[in-house]
Design a protein around this motif. Structure first.
Motif, PDB file in Angstrom:
ATOM      1  N   ILE B  11       0.848  -1.203   0.000  1.00 27.14           N
ATOM      2  CA  ILE B  11       0.000   0.000   0.000  1.00 27.14           C
ATOM      3  C   ILE B  11       0.883   1.253   0.000  1.00 27.14           C
ATOM      4  N   LYS B 107     -20.141   7.992 -14.411  1.00 29.20           N
ATOM      5  CA  LYS B 107     -20.618   7.274 -13.210  1.00 29.20           C
ATOM      6  C   LYS B 107     -19.490   6.546 -12.496  1.00 29.20           C
ATOM      7  N   ARG B 109     -17.248   7.936 -10.229  1.00 29.37           N
ATOM      8  CA  ARG B 109     -16.647   8.635  -9.082  1.00 29.37           C
ATOM      9  C   ARG B 109     -16.174   7.669  -7.994  1.00 29.37           C
ATOM     10  N   ASN B 110     -16.907   6.584  -7.797  1.00 28.85           N
ATOM     11  CA  ASN B 110     -16.566   5.656  -6.724  1.00 28.85           C
ATOM     12  C   ASN B 110     -15.941   4.356  -7.223  1.00 28.85           C
ATOM     13  N   HIS B 111     -15.476   4.389  -8.460  1.00 32.76           N
ATOM     14  CA  HIS B 111     -14.788   3.237  -9.037  1.00 32.76           C
ATOM     15  C   HIS B 111     -13.356   3.621  -9.415  1.00 32.76           C
ATOM     16  N   TYR B 166     -11.952   6.853  -1.246  1.00 30.31           N
ATOM     17  CA  TYR B 166     -11.959   6.001  -0.039  1.00 30.31           C
ATOM     18  C   TYR B 166     -10.784   5.035   0.029  1.00 30.31           C
ATOM     19  N   VAL B 167      -9.950   4.968  -1.019  1.00 32.02           N
ATOM     20  CA  VAL B 167      -8.733   4.144  -0.892  1.00 32.02           C
ATOM     21  C   VAL B 167      -7.482   4.981  -0.651  1.00 32.02           C
ATOM     22  N   SER B 207     -14.039  -2.383 -11.386  1.00 32.88           N
ATOM     23  CA  SER B 207     -14.891  -2.560 -10.203  1.00 32.88           C
ATOM     24  C   SER B 207     -14.377  -3.645  -9.261  1.00 32.88           C
ATOM     25  N   ASN B 208     -13.231  -4.220  -9.595  1.00 31.14           N
ATOM     26  CA  ASN B 208     -12.652  -5.246  -8.723  1.00 31.14           C
ATOM     27  C   ASN B 208     -11.227  -4.867  -8.374  1.00 31.14           C
ATOM     28  N   PHE B 209     -10.934  -4.924  -7.087  1.00 31.61           N
ATOM     29  CA  PHE B 209      -9.649  -4.476  -6.546  1.00 31.61           C
ATOM     30  C   PHE B 209      -9.062  -5.610  -5.708  1.00 31.61           C
ATOM     31  N   HIS B 210      -7.877  -6.058  -6.099  1.00 27.39           N
ATOM     32  CA  HIS B 210      -7.212  -7.155  -5.383  1.00 27.39           C
ATOM     33  C   HIS B 210      -5.927  -6.631  -4.752  1.00 27.39           C
ATOM     34  N   LEU B 211      -5.832  -6.774  -3.448  1.00 29.04           N
ATOM     35  CA  LEU B 211      -4.681  -6.260  -2.710  1.00 29.04           C
ATOM     36  C   LEU B 211      -3.915  -7.419  -2.093  1.00 29.04           C
ATOM     37  N   GLU B 212      -2.622  -7.498  -2.413  1.00 27.50           N
ATOM     38  CA  GLU B 212      -1.756  -8.483  -1.743  1.00 27.50           C
ATOM     39  C   GLU B 212      -0.832  -7.742  -0.797  1.00 27.50           C
TER      40      GLU B 212
END
Lengths: 237, 237
Positions: B11, B107, B109-111, B166-167, B207-212
Motif C-alpha cells: 500500500i 458514473k 466517481r466511486n470506481h 476512499y482508498v 470494479s474489482n480491486f485485489h490487494l496483496e
C-alpha cells in the motif's frame, strides 16, 4: 479463491451513506467464502455465515436460515476459512479476546485476521439493526433504533474479522464480530460478552483482500462515501 | 485475473513509512496485469508497465528495460488492460485529461479507472525519485530530493490509474500517471504536460480491486501506516 483470503462486496462507507437497496445474490458471495458477516437489503438484520450456512438475525429476536440463491446482500465480508492457529483458553470478554488474538498473531497489526470462537457464554449482549425507514437512510440513523438482546448461559459461535487501520471506511478497522447460538435461534452483532471456562478459538492471518464494488448501482455511484470514522466506531465498534 | 481488474502489491502508506527494502518479483505482478505503475526497491526510480514491458525511469534521466524475473518491487499497481472506451481528442494538460475522463466515465466517481494516452507532447514535466538514503526513509523525504526533467516535442505514452477517495492511503486517491517516450529512453512520474493536436485516450472502469500485502516482511509489520493524506497529495498528486 484460495483459502484464507478476504472477499468483500461493497464498502462500509456505502452503508454509512445508506447505500443498501441493491446488491448481489448471497450465492455469489459464498463462491468466495464459507465464513463471514454482512447485512441484508435495507440493513434489515445482521448476517452471519458459518460453515457456508447463512443466517439473518432480526431485530424481533428471530433468526432466519437464508436461501443464498434468492437473497441479496448490499455488503458482506467472507473468507474460505481454514484456521491456522487454534487455542483452548479462558476468554473474559471482548477485550480478553482482543488480547488473546494479539498474542496468537504478534505480527498481524497490518494484516487481516479471520476469527471463530466456540463456547458457552454466561452472558452475551448483541444488537440487531431493524432496517432503513427510507432508501439512503444512513447506518448511524438505522442503528440509533437498534434492538439489543442479552442471552445468558448459551452455547454458540462468534464469527468475524479484524481489519487493519488503513482500511477504515472500506471495512471496519479493528475487531468486528457477530454471534449465533448453537441451535441457530438467537444472535446478532456483539456488543459485549462474558464466558466462564475455556472456549475454543480458531483464527488465521489473511494477506490477500479482494474487493468487488457495486456496478450499475445509482445509489453507490451517487454516494459521497466520505470517511466517517467516528460514526463507524459508534455503530460497528 | 480477468481483464480490467486492479491488482496491487502493498500500500502507498507503506512507502510513506519507508517500507521499500523487500517485495515480490515483478514477474509475479505481471501475472495479474500488463499495464500499470509502481516503484523499485529503496524507491529507486519510477516504474511503468506498458504492454507487459517494464521500465525503470531513473533520476539521472536514464531508462532501464527491466527483467521481471530478477527484479523486485515493494509496490506496484497493474491491470490486464482492455480499454472499453477510446477517444481521439485535444487534451490541454492534466486538468484537461481529468475533465475528459469525467465526461467519458460520468458514473465512475466511486470506481477505479485505468488510463492510457498516446500522443505528441509539446512539453512534459516529470519527476523521478532517486531512492532512499537509508532503510525506512519515508517517501516525503525521498521525494524532497526528486529530480525533475522537462521534455519538449516528444512522442510518448501515459499510463496510470484514477482511484476513488476512499482508498487514499491504500493507493493514491485521484489521478496518478507515469510517462515514457515512444523510444523508451525518457520518462517519469508526471507533474504537468501540454499537448498540441489530438491524442488518443483509452480507458476502462474497474470494479474489482485485489490487494496483496507483504508477508514475512518485518518493515511492513512494524510500520504504523497512519494515513498521511497531505503528504501523499504532495508527492503523488
Amino acid at each position: 479463491m484460495a483459502f484464507n483470503e478476504v472477499f468483500q462486496y461493497s464498502i462500509v462507507s456505502a452503508l454509512m451513506d445508506g447505500v443498501a437497496t441493491h446488491g448481489i445474490p448471497i450465492a455469489r458471495v459464498l463462491e468466495h467464502g464459507d465464513h463471514g458477516l454482512g447485512t441484508f437489503r435495507n440493513m434489515v438484520g445482521e448476517m452471519i455465515v458459518v460453515e457456508s450456512e447463512v443466517y439473518q438475525m432480526k431485530a424481533d429476536g428471530s433468526v432466519v436460515h437464508i436461501d443464498p440463491e434468492t437473497t441479496i446482500t448490499p455488503f458482506a465480508t467472507v473468507t474460505r476459512f481454514r484456521p491456522t492457529t487454534t487455542k483452548k483458553a479462558a476468554v473474559s470478554g471482548k477485550a480478553g479476546l482482543e488480547d488473546l488474538l494479539n498474542s496468537m498473531f504478534p505480527k498481524a497489526r497490518n494484516h487481516f485476521l479471520a476469527v471463530r470462537m466456540d463456547g458457552v457464554f454466561t452472558k452475551i449482549n448483541v444488537r440487531t439493526a431493524g432496517g432503513q425507514l427510507k432508501p439512503r437512510e444512513g447506518m448511524v440513523d438505522v442503528c440509533s433504533r437498534q434492538t439489543t438482546h442479552t442471552f445468558e448461559a448459551v452455547k454458540g459461535t462468534i464469527v468475524g474479522f479484524r481489519c487493519p487501520e488503513y482500511v477504515m471506511g472500506v471495512n471496519v478497522a479493528g475487531d468486528h464480530f457477530h454471534f449465533i447460538t448453537e441451535d441457530r435461534q438467537r444472535g446478532g452483532h456483539i456488543l459485549a460478552f462474558e464466558t466462564d471456562g475455556d472456549v475454543e478459538i480458531g483464527a488465521a492471518q489473511l494477506s490477500n483482500f479482494h474487493l468487488e464494488l457495486p456496478s450499475e448501482d445509482e445509489e453507490f455511484n451517487e454516494a459521497t462515501l466520505k470517511l466517517q470514522a467516528q460514526g463507524i466506531k459508534k455503530v460497528e465498534g
